[in-house]
Design a protein around this motif. Sequence first.
Motif, PDB file in Angstrom:
ATOM      1  N   VAL A 196       0.819  -1.272   0.069  1.00  0.00           N
ATOM      2  CA  VAL A 196       0.092  -0.081  -0.093  1.00  0.00           C
ATOM      3  C   VAL A 196       0.856   1.306  -0.042  1.00  0.00           C
ATOM      4  O   VAL A 196       1.737   1.458   0.833  1.00  0.00           O
ATOM      5  N   GLU A 197       0.783   2.066  -1.198  1.00  0.00           N
ATOM      6  CA  GLU A 197       1.494   3.279  -1.212  1.00  0.00           C
ATOM      7  C   GLU A 197       0.811   4.467  -0.562  1.00  0.00           C
ATOM      8  O   GLU A 197      -0.409   4.443  -0.537  1.00  0.00           O
ATOM      9  N   SER A 198       1.583   5.438  -0.011  1.00  0.00           N
ATOM     10  CA  SER A 198       1.031   6.586   0.328  1.00  0.00           C
ATOM     11  C   SER A 198       1.859   7.776   0.427  1.00  0.00           C
ATOM     12  O   SER A 198       3.233   7.495   0.064  1.00  0.00           O
ATOM     13  N   GLY A 199       1.639   8.993   0.540  1.00  0.00           N
ATOM     14  CA  GLY A 199       2.525  10.143   0.780  1.00  0.00           C
ATOM     15  C   GLY A 199       2.409  10.888  -0.832  1.00  0.00           C
ATOM     16  O   GLY A 199       3.183  11.871  -1.054  1.00  0.00           O
ATOM     17  N   GLY A 200       1.748  10.599  -1.943  1.00  0.00           N
ATOM     18  CA  GLY A 200       1.341  11.179  -3.110  1.00  0.00           C
ATOM     19  C   GLY A 200       0.798  12.378  -2.630  1.00  0.00           C
ATOM     20  O   GLY A 200       0.183  12.755  -1.672  1.00  0.00           O
ATOM     21  N   GLY A 201       0.777  13.441  -3.820  1.00  0.00           N
ATOM     22  CA  GLY A 201       0.118  14.681  -3.677  1.00  0.00           C
ATOM     23  C   GLY A 201       0.271  15.698  -4.721  1.00  0.00           C
ATOM     24  O   GLY A 201       1.234  15.454  -5.730  1.00  0.00           O
ATOM     25  N   LEU A 202       0.343  16.794  -4.260  1.00  0.00           N
ATOM     26  CA  LEU A 202       0.561  18.197  -5.425  1.00  0.00           C
ATOM     27  C   LEU A 202       1.786  18.802  -4.799  1.00  0.00           C
ATOM     28  O   LEU A 202       1.735  19.315  -3.513  1.00  0.00           O
ATOM     29  N   VAL A 203       2.692  19.139  -5.475  1.00  0.00           N
ATOM     30  CA  VAL A 203       3.734  20.083  -5.205  1.00  0.00           C
ATOM     31  C   VAL A 203       4.449  20.802  -6.122  1.00  0.00           C
ATOM     32  O   VAL A 203       4.256  20.371  -7.428  1.00  0.00           O
ATOM     33  N   GLN A 204       4.875  21.980  -5.737  1.00  0.00           N
ATOM     34  CA  GLN A 204       5.315  22.844  -6.902  1.00  0.00           C
ATOM     35  C   GLN A 204       6.951  22.319  -7.296  1.00  0.00           C
ATOM     36  O   GLN A 204       7.608  21.618  -6.514  1.00  0.00           O
ATOM     37  N   ALA A 205       7.415  22.544  -8.423  1.00  0.00           N
ATOM     38  CA  ALA A 205       8.485  22.233  -9.025  1.00  0.00           C
ATOM     39  C   ALA A 205       9.635  22.748  -8.047  1.00  0.00           C
ATOM     40  O   ALA A 205       9.411  23.851  -7.542  1.00  0.00           O
TER      41      ALA A 205
END
Length: 123
Positions: A5-14
């Motif tokens: 089970v993966e976690s920790g993804g999201g939206l981030v700026q360059a």
Amino acid sequence: QVQLVESGGGLVQAGGSLRLSCAASGRTFNRYTMGWFRQAPGKEREFVAAISWSGARTYYATSVKGRFTISRDNAKNTGYLQMNSLKPEDTAVYYCAAEQRLGVTEPGDFSFWGQGTQVTVSS
């Protein structure tokens, strides 16, 4: 069987950072090579990084070498992918995978897969 089970993804700026986690359950995690792969829309799944059973050996795709770090904590049955200096082209669904064989880096070599976590890097 190994469940991932993966976690920790999201939206981030360059230029930003994210740390992905891969929690494993089932058979002995420390007997499996762990890998991270990614798949962007319209593209094939590609290798990102892999780590051996003990963590002594790591492998990276050229595109992420020097920016991403793979690691694992066998006591916690968890693997990690630290991603720094993120670029818009890193945007993809990231998958962790496990395989008993050593030194494998192709998607077809891995037997067990998580469901994926989305990483989006804005410019």
